[in-house]
Scaffold this motif. Structure first.
Motif, PDB file in Angstrom:
ATOM      1  N   HIS A  52       0.835  -1.204   0.000  1.00 43.67           N
ATOM      2  CA  HIS A  52       0.000   0.000   0.000  1.00 43.67           C
ATOM      3  C   HIS A  52       0.867   1.251   0.000  1.00 43.67           C
ATOM      4  O   HIS A  52       1.833   1.353   0.756  1.00 43.67           O
ATOM      5  CB  HIS A  52      -0.906   0.028   1.236  1.00 43.67           C
ATOM      6  CG  HIS A  52      -2.076  -0.889   1.128  1.00 43.67           C
ATOM      7  ND1 HIS A  52      -3.329  -0.457   0.796  1.00 43.67           N
ATOM      8  CD2 HIS A  52      -2.180  -2.223   1.302  1.00 43.67           C
ATOM      9  CE1 HIS A  52      -4.162  -1.483   0.773  1.00 43.67           C
ATOM     10  NE2 HIS A  52      -3.477  -2.572   1.087  1.00 43.67           N
ATOM     11  N   ILE A  53       0.492   2.185  -0.844  1.00 41.47           N
ATOM     12  CA  ILE A  53       1.106   3.509  -0.868  1.00 41.47           C
ATOM     13  C   ILE A  53      -0.021   4.498  -0.630  1.00 41.47           C
ATOM     14  O   ILE A  53      -0.937   4.615  -1.454  1.00 41.47           O
ATOM     15  CB  ILE A  53       1.791   3.786  -2.221  1.00 41.47           C
ATOM     16  CG1 ILE A  53       2.878   2.755  -2.473  1.00 41.47           C
ATOM     17  CG2 ILE A  53       2.344   5.207  -2.260  1.00 41.47           C
ATOM     18  CD1 ILE A  53       3.445   2.789  -3.872  1.00 41.47           C
ATOM     19  N   VAL A  54       0.040   5.202   0.497  1.00 43.90           N
ATOM     20  CA  VAL A  54      -1.006   6.166   0.836  1.00 43.90           C
ATOM     21  C   VAL A  54      -0.435   7.564   0.666  1.00 43.90           C
ATOM     22  O   VAL A  54       0.597   7.900   1.239  1.00 43.90           O
ATOM     23  CB  VAL A  54      -1.520   5.958   2.279  1.00 43.90           C
ATOM     24  CG1 VAL A  54      -2.519   7.032   2.655  1.00 43.90           C
ATOM     25  CG2 VAL A  54      -2.154   4.585   2.418  1.00 43.90           C
ATOM     26  N   LEU A  55      -1.114   8.359  -0.139  1.00 37.60           N
ATOM     27  CA  LEU A  55      -0.665   9.718  -0.442  1.00 37.60           C
ATOM     28  C   LEU A  55      -1.636  10.738   0.128  1.00 37.60           C
ATOM     29  O   LEU A  55      -2.838  10.494   0.188  1.00 37.60           O
ATOM     30  CB  LEU A  55      -0.581   9.909  -1.959  1.00 37.60           C
ATOM     31  CG  LEU A  55       0.293   8.922  -2.716  1.00 37.60           C
ATOM     32  CD1 LEU A  55       0.107   9.110  -4.213  1.00 37.60           C
ATOM     33  CD2 LEU A  55       1.747   9.118  -2.336  1.00 37.60           C
ATOM     34  N   ILE A  56      -1.088  11.889   0.504  1.00 36.50           N
ATOM     35  CA  ILE A  56      -1.924  13.008   0.919  1.00 36.50           C
ATOM     36  C   ILE A  56      -2.389  13.714  -0.352  1.00 36.50           C
ATOM     37  O   ILE A  56      -1.595  13.962  -1.257  1.00 36.50           O
ATOM     38  CB  ILE A  56      -1.145  13.982   1.818  1.00 36.50           C
ATOM     39  CG1 ILE A  56      -0.671  13.269   3.075  1.00 36.50           C
ATOM     40  CG2 ILE A  56      -1.990  15.187   2.163  1.00 36.50           C
ATOM     41  CD1 ILE A  56       0.236  14.105   3.938  1.00 36.50           C
ATOM     42  N   GLY A  57      -3.662  14.038  -0.410  1.00 34.02           N
ATOM     43  CA  GLY A  57      -4.224  14.676  -1.597  1.00 34.02           C
ATOM     44  C   GLY A  57      -3.585  16.017  -1.912  1.00 34.02           C
ATOM     45  O   GLY A  57      -3.009  16.691  -1.052  1.00 34.02           O
ATOM     46  N   ALA A  58      -3.694  16.407  -3.149  1.00 35.97           N
ATOM     47  CA  ALA A  58      -3.055  17.629  -3.642  1.00 35.97           C
ATOM     48  C   ALA A  58      -3.533  18.877  -2.910  1.00 35.97           C
ATOM     49  O   ALA A  58      -2.749  19.806  -2.684  1.00 35.97           O
ATOM     50  CB  ALA A  58      -3.307  17.769  -5.140  1.00 35.97           C
ATOM     51  N   PHE A  59      -4.786  18.915  -2.513  1.00 33.74           N
ATOM     52  CA  PHE A  59      -5.307  20.103  -1.826  1.00 33.74           C
ATOM     53  C   PHE A  59      -4.494  20.428  -0.583  1.00 33.74           C
ATOM     54  O   PHE A  59      -4.085  21.564  -0.366  1.00 33.74           O
ATOM     55  CB  PHE A  59      -6.779  19.895  -1.460  1.00 33.74           C
ATOM     56  CG  PHE A  59      -7.348  21.013  -0.624  1.00 33.74           C
ATOM     57  CD1 PHE A  59      -7.705  22.213  -1.212  1.00 33.74           C
ATOM     58  CD2 PHE A  59      -7.512  20.864   0.736  1.00 33.74           C
ATOM     59  CE1 PHE A  59      -8.220  23.247  -0.446  1.00 33.74           C
ATOM     60  CE2 PHE A  59      -8.025  21.884   1.515  1.00 33.74           C
ATOM     61  CZ  PHE A  59      -8.378  23.078   0.910  1.00 33.74           C
ATOM     62  N   HIS A  60      -4.226  19.413   0.242  1.00 38.40           N
ATOM     63  CA  HIS A  60      -3.505  19.650   1.485  1.00 38.40           C
ATOM     64  C   HIS A  60      -2.022  19.914   1.233  1.00 38.40           C
ATOM     65  O   HIS A  60      -1.392  20.666   1.973  1.00 38.40           O
ATOM     66  CB  HIS A  60      -3.701  18.481   2.450  1.00 38.40           C
ATOM     67  CG  HIS A  60      -5.095  18.431   2.981  1.00 38.40           C
ATOM     68  ND1 HIS A  60      -5.548  19.266   3.959  1.00 38.40           N
ATOM     69  CD2 HIS A  60      -6.152  17.678   2.633  1.00 38.40           C
ATOM     70  CE1 HIS A  60      -6.811  19.022   4.210  1.00 38.40           C
ATOM     71  NE2 HIS A  60      -7.207  18.056   3.407  1.00 38.40           N
ATOM     72  N   VAL A  61      -1.468  19.325   0.185  1.00 37.50           N
ATOM     73  CA  VAL A  61      -0.078  19.613  -0.169  1.00 37.50           C
ATOM     74  C   VAL A  61       0.043  21.067  -0.607  1.00 37.50           C
ATOM     75  O   VAL A  61       0.962  21.776  -0.198  1.00 37.50           O
ATOM     76  CB  VAL A  61       0.418  18.650  -1.263  1.00 37.50           C
ATOM     77  CG1 VAL A  61       1.785  19.054  -1.771  1.00 37.50           C
ATOM     78  CG2 VAL A  61       0.449  17.226  -0.747  1.00 37.50           C
ATOM     79  N   ILE A  62      -0.901  21.526  -1.418  1.00 30.97           N
ATOM     80  CA  ILE A  62      -0.872  22.917  -1.878  1.00 30.97           C
ATOM     81  C   ILE A  62      -1.097  23.881  -0.713  1.00 30.97           C
ATOM     82  O   ILE A  62      -0.437  24.920  -0.630  1.00 30.97           O
ATOM     83  CB  ILE A  62      -1.914  23.129  -2.997  1.00 30.97           C
ATOM     84  CG1 ILE A  62      -1.462  22.388  -4.253  1.00 30.97           C
ATOM     85  CG2 ILE A  62      -2.132  24.605  -3.295  1.00 30.97           C
ATOM     86  CD1 ILE A  62      -2.500  22.308  -5.341  1.00 30.97           C
ATOM     87  N   CYS A  63      -1.992  23.535   0.200  1.00 32.49           N
ATOM     88  CA  CYS A  63      -2.207  24.380   1.383  1.00 32.49           C
ATOM     89  C   CYS A  63      -0.924  24.518   2.196  1.00 32.49           C
ATOM     90  O   CYS A  63      -0.580  25.617   2.644  1.00 32.49           O
ATOM     91  CB  CYS A  63      -3.319  23.807   2.257  1.00 32.49           C
ATOM     92  SG  CYS A  63      -4.959  24.036   1.584  1.00 32.49           S
ATOM     93  N   ALA A  64      -0.216  23.415   2.383  1.00 35.81           N
ATOM     94  CA  ALA A  64       1.048  23.460   3.132  1.00 35.81           C
ATOM     95  C   ALA A  64       2.073  24.314   2.398  1.00 35.81           C
ATOM     96  O   ALA A  64       2.831  25.075   3.022  1.00 35.81           O
ATOM     97  CB  ALA A  64       1.574  22.045   3.352  1.00 35.81           C
ATOM     98  N   TYR A  65       2.104  24.214   1.084  1.00 35.74           N
ATOM     99  CA  TYR A  65       3.028  25.008   0.282  1.00 35.74           C
ATOM    100  C   TYR A  65       2.730  26.503   0.444  1.00 35.74           C
ATOM    101  O   TYR A  65       3.632  27.302   0.687  1.00 35.74           O
ATOM    102  CB  TYR A  65       2.931  24.587  -1.184  1.00 35.74           C
ATOM    103  CG  TYR A  65       3.745  25.440  -2.118  1.00 35.74           C
ATOM    104  CD1 TYR A  65       5.130  25.291  -2.182  1.00 35.74           C
ATOM    105  CD2 TYR A  65       3.144  26.385  -2.938  1.00 35.74           C
ATOM    106  CE1 TYR A  65       5.886  26.069  -3.033  1.00 35.74           C
ATOM    107  CE2 TYR A  65       3.895  27.164  -3.794  1.00 35.74           C
ATOM    108  CZ  TYR A  65       5.257  27.008  -3.843  1.00 35.74           C
ATOM    109  OH  TYR A  65       6.004  27.778  -4.677  1.00 35.74           O
TER     110      TYR A  65
END
Length: 85
Positions: A52-65
């Motif tokens: 299993h590879i679990v990724l954080i969705g793009a929305f939260h990655v962009i928010c952190a950025y």
């Protein structure tokens, strides 16, 4: 999704879907809240979830950025206002 059982079901369905299409790894994207539930489940049973590879969705990655950019800009602004004063 706030229940660990619901997250387990999502991981199971993702695994079944990956098997149906012949993928060797299960790649699942969750929002940050669900990732906080999924990671402990995976870490507690590493053999069961080894593919299993679990990724954080793009929305939260962009928010952190943007948060990081905001902090950097805030630091520059306060430094510039200090020099002007």
């Amino acid at each position: 999704i706030t229940d660990y059982k619901a997250v387990q079901e999502c991981l199971r369905y993702s695994e079944e879907g990956s098997k149906e299409v012949g993928q060797s790894y299960v790649i699942t994207t969750f929002d940050l809240g669900v990732c906080m539930k999924a990671y402990p489940l995976i870490f507690r049973q590493p053999l069961k979830h080894k593919k299993h590879i679990v990724l954080i969705g793009a929305f939260h990655v962009i928010c952190a950025y943007f948060k990081m950019i905001g902090k950097k800009m805030d630091g520059q602004d306060s430094l510039m206002s200090w020099k002007l004063a």
